[in-house]
Design an enzyme around this catalytic site. Structure first.
Site, PDB file in Angstrom:
ATOM      1  N   ASP A   1       0.835  -1.182   0.000  1.00 52.06           N
ATOM      2  CA  ASP A   1       0.000   0.000   0.000  1.00 52.06           C
ATOM      3  C   ASP A   1       0.877   1.243   0.000  1.00 52.06           C
ATOM      4  OD1 ASP A   1      -2.405   1.250  -0.018  1.00 52.06           O
ATOM      5  OD2 ASP A   1      -3.186   0.239   1.740  1.00 52.06           O
TER       6      ASP A   1
ATOM      7  N   ASP B   1      16.080 -13.277   4.739  1.00 49.04           N
ATOM      8  CA  ASP B   1      15.229 -12.652   3.735  1.00 49.04           C
ATOM      9  C   ASP B   1      16.037 -12.284   2.498  1.00 49.04           C
ATOM     10  OD1 ASP B   1      12.930 -10.887   2.712  1.00 49.04           O
ATOM     11  OD2 ASP B   1      12.196 -11.460   4.698  1.00 49.04           O
TER      12      ASP B   1
ATOM     13  N   ASP C   1      16.678   4.268  10.015  1.00 45.59           N
ATOM     14  CA  ASP C   1      15.986   3.618  11.127  1.00 45.59           C
ATOM     15  C   ASP C   1      16.494   2.201  11.398  1.00 45.59           C
ATOM     16  OD1 ASP C   1      14.274   4.757  12.913  1.00 45.59           O
ATOM     17  OD2 ASP C   1      12.485   4.590  11.674  1.00 45.59           O
TER      18      ASP C   1
ATOM     19  N   HIS D   1      12.092  -6.477   0.295  1.00 47.96           N
ATOM     20  CA  HIS D   1      11.248  -7.214   1.242  1.00 47.96           C
ATOM     21  C   HIS D   1      11.919  -7.334   2.610  1.00 47.96           C
ATOM     22  CE1 HIS D   1       9.334 -10.923   2.928  1.00 47.96           C
ATOM     23  NE2 HIS D   1       8.240 -10.372   2.416  1.00 47.96           N
TER      24      HIS D   1
ATOM     25  N   ASN E   1      14.391   7.591  18.324  1.00 45.96           N
ATOM     26  CA  ASN E   1      15.423   8.273  17.535  1.00 45.96           C
ATOM     27  C   ASN E   1      14.842   9.448  16.742  1.00 45.96           C
ATOM     28  OD1 ASN E   1      13.974   6.799  15.665  1.00 45.96           O
ATOM     29  ND2 ASN E   1      15.771   6.063  14.545  1.00 45.96           N
TER      30      ASN E   1
ATOM     31  N   ALA F   1       8.659 -27.201  16.234  1.00 46.67           N
ATOM     32  CA  ALA F   1      10.006 -26.730  15.904  1.00 46.67           C
ATOM     33  C   ALA F   1      10.022 -25.221  15.691  1.00 46.67           C
ATOM     34  CB  ALA F   1      10.535 -27.435  14.656  1.00 46.67           C
TER      35      ALA F   1
ATOM     36  N   SER G   1       4.030 -11.808   5.917  1.00 46.24           N
ATOM     37  CA  SER G   1       5.446 -11.435   5.992  1.00 46.24           C
ATOM     38  C   SER G   1       5.709 -10.467   7.135  1.00 46.24           C
ATOM     39  CB  SER G   1       5.895 -10.766   4.692  1.00 46.24           C
ATOM     40  OG  SER G   1       6.315 -11.704   3.741  1.00 46.24           O
TER      41      SER G   1
END
Length: 594
Positions: free
Chosen positions: A113, A145, A154, A178, A192, A286, A334
């Site tokens: 989005d 990833d 950041d 991603h 911060n 697991a 995700s």
């Protein structure tokens, strides 16, 4: 993406070897269909030597590469060999715990989005309340990833050294954006004065690139790179690993790597998928599978579900970091997965002494129950509640575990003759959990296994011919240890070995009292047993009308039967005896209770 997979879970794992990296460049990993051509993933039994494993895989045209310090290997096959055939053949080998195709999987991303403007999920899970106690300092979260953009304002102060397991390099730059978004959801810096705040904004981020960029511009990964990334993270101090890729929960390699990390005190979080279907994957402890919720605590429209889901977390419109050094809102499991992972990071930072199992249990028990009462297939144990979870972790009373585990050797049987490579099977249990089982031969530890089933491959050529003593020792996380009874076997290798004839004679068992006829009051039931191998190996049991009322070892067994509690009429008394070789016999007598 939903993936099928071919696995065979056999007996146990391989002895620890020196650390090695995977290095799966494009030249080695050209995909064919939905799995890698030219390689498969295997895990061998504990106790199998490097030389024995090399011989085994070379027989199938293969060359192995080890995944970190785990017991798994990627086997590169000779050109022209069938991957499916190699999996089928190796799966049937008793020395191999599993063999599977190296499936290709994709990120669990739904819709990107352009702007939401509100990090609603932070308040929804109670993160600010948790931040009063901890912001995750001292904990490392591995993000497996597409890489992480180290220049993002950041994220740059949160990053520690990671690794590119796909290319076997230190380049963890983000190929597709991603991973940068996932990292921000878990641990973008707090306090911060810029951008967004991750759930655990003081935790360290370890970027582990598991993906490559394909011709379509996508960034898929493989079972092998994911398993390698988990073991790398576990071996380099991460206590949490997040994997926001789909179709991996059924992989034997990923399960084994996740257990490896859990045994080291870590937790692995995996996204449920974005297919809006029941993924029909069996649950496994697991790892923690996370589904997605929206701002109204409803299932996100895209989120997959199934019995494998353990937890739910916000995954709709998650405002986080992007690869352009800015911020945007993302949708997908995700992002639900790293939100849950961040909450676990807060718990571990608040109470670093808690075990992975304790953190997991408290995370589940404090979740907000949604949907059907109790655990369900859509929300698992519920939507994560960071404030309640951290509070429960801080209030958790440490308990002293003084109970030793129990262990027993199920195979080989006592007094049997063995030669060459011997399969040893052990059962073990503990009031909290078994951390490790060691196999000792003549007092020397020859192999260790950290996950059930506890089975080993023992090369009997390492001891002299004659009787050898096998003992299994089970250990728990508190340092308690319990040893099995000694099983003595006859080693008979080569021309110098003497094979002991197999014991096929069943023990003799008799019921001395009562005899057939009428009984009343208290009856003294006694049985006697004998065996050609001696009374020491006999196990006896006594049952009345099919219910075992007494058991023991040795040549005799006695029991006082109060017939006043029995219904009038005919009752059957049965005596059974079993010797160390597994031979058994039974005798019965019928009596009438007046």
């Amino acid at each position: 993406m939903t993936t099928a997979f071919a696995t065979s879970s056999l007996r146990t794992t391989l002895t620890a070897l020196a650390a090695a990296s995977l290095g799966l460049g494009a030249a080695h990993a050209a995909p064919g269909g939905d799995f890698a051509r030219g390689r498969i993933v295997i895990e061998a039994q504990a106790g199998l030597s490097d030389a024995e494993l090399d011989t085994l895989v070379k027989a199938h045209g293969g060359k192995r590469r080890k995944l970190g310090q785990s017991r798994m290997h990627v086997v590169h096959l000779a050109p022209g060999l069938s991957e499916e055939d190699a999996v089928a053949r190796l799966s049937r080998r008793p020395e191999i715990r599993f063999a599977e195709l190296d499936r290709k999987v994709g990120p669990a991303l739904a819709v990107n989005d352009p702007y939401i403007g509100s990090a609603w999920h932070i308040g929804k899970i109670g993160a600010p309340g948790a931040w009063d106690s901890t912001q995750g300092g001292g904990i490392t979260i591995a993000v497996l990833d597409t890489g992480v953009n180290a220049a993002h304002p950041d994220l740059k102060d949160r990053l520690v050294a990671g690794f590119n397991v796909y290319n076997n390099t230190a380049d963890t730059s983000d190929l597709c954006g991603h991973g940068t978004a996932v990292a921000g959801a878990a641990a973008a810096s707090t306090n911060n004065a810029m951008g967004v705040a991750g759930v655990a904004g003081a935790a360290r981020i370890m970027p582990v690139r598991i993906a490559y960029k394909d011709a379509s511009g996508g960034c898929p990964a493989y079972f092998s790179t994911i398993a390698s990334g988990i073991t790398y993270a576990a071996d380099h101090g991460a206590r949490i690993a997040n994997i926001s890729f789909v179709g991996i929960a059924g992989s034997a390699a990923v399960k084994s790597a996740a257990r490896y990390m859990k045994n080291k005190g870590g937790l692995v979080f995996i996204s449920a998928g974005n297919n809006n279907v029941d993924e029909n994957v069996a649950p496994d402890n697991a790892f923690i599978i996370v589904s997605s919720t929206d701002s109204q605590d409803r299932k996100s429209s895209f989120s997959s579900w199934g019995s494998f889901v353990a937890l739910a977390a916000p995954g709709t419109g998650i405002w986080t970091t992007n690869n352009s050094l800015g911020y945007s809102a993302w949708n997908g499991t995700s992002f639900a997965s790293p939100v849950a992972a961040g909450a676990a990071g807060l718990m571990m930072a608040a109470r670093p002494d808690l075990s992975a199992e304790q953190v997991e249990s408290l995370l589940f028990s404090t979740a907000v129950d949604l949907g059907t009462a109790g655990r369900d297939a859509v929300f698992g144990h519920g939507r994560v509640n960071a404030a309640a979870a951290v509070g429960a972790a801080l209030g958790h009373a440490a308990t002293l575990d003084a109970t030793a585990p129990l262990a027993a050797i199920a195979a080989p049987l006592g007094s049997s003759s063995v030669s060459g490579t011997v399969a040893v099977s052990v059962t073990a249990s503990d009031n909290v959990g078994v951390a490790r089982v060691d196999l000792k031969v003549n007092g020397t530890t020859v192999a260790s296994a950290s996950a059930a089933p506890y089975s080993f491959t023992w090369n009997s050529a390492g001891v002299a011919n004659g009787m050898a003593s096998l003992v299994a020792v089970a250990h728990d996380a508190a340092g308690n240890a319990g040893a099995s009874a000694t099983v003595a076997v006859n080693v008979a290798n080569g021309s110098g070995g003497t094979v002991v004839a197999a014991d096929t004679a069943a023990p003799v068992v008799a019921i001395n009292n009562p005899v057939a006829g009428a009984v009343s009051g208290t009856v003294a039931v006694s049985i006697a047993a004998s065996d050609d191998a001696g009374a020491a190996g006999i196990r006896t049991s006594l049952s009345i009308d099919g219910k075992v009322v007494a058991s023991g070892t040795g040549a005799s067994l006695a029991y006082s039967w109060n017939t006043r509690k029995a219904a009038p009429g005919t009752h059957t008394i049965a005596a059974s005896a079993r010797d160390a070789a597994g031979n058994a016999s039974t005798r019965t007598v019928s009596v009438t209770v007046r």
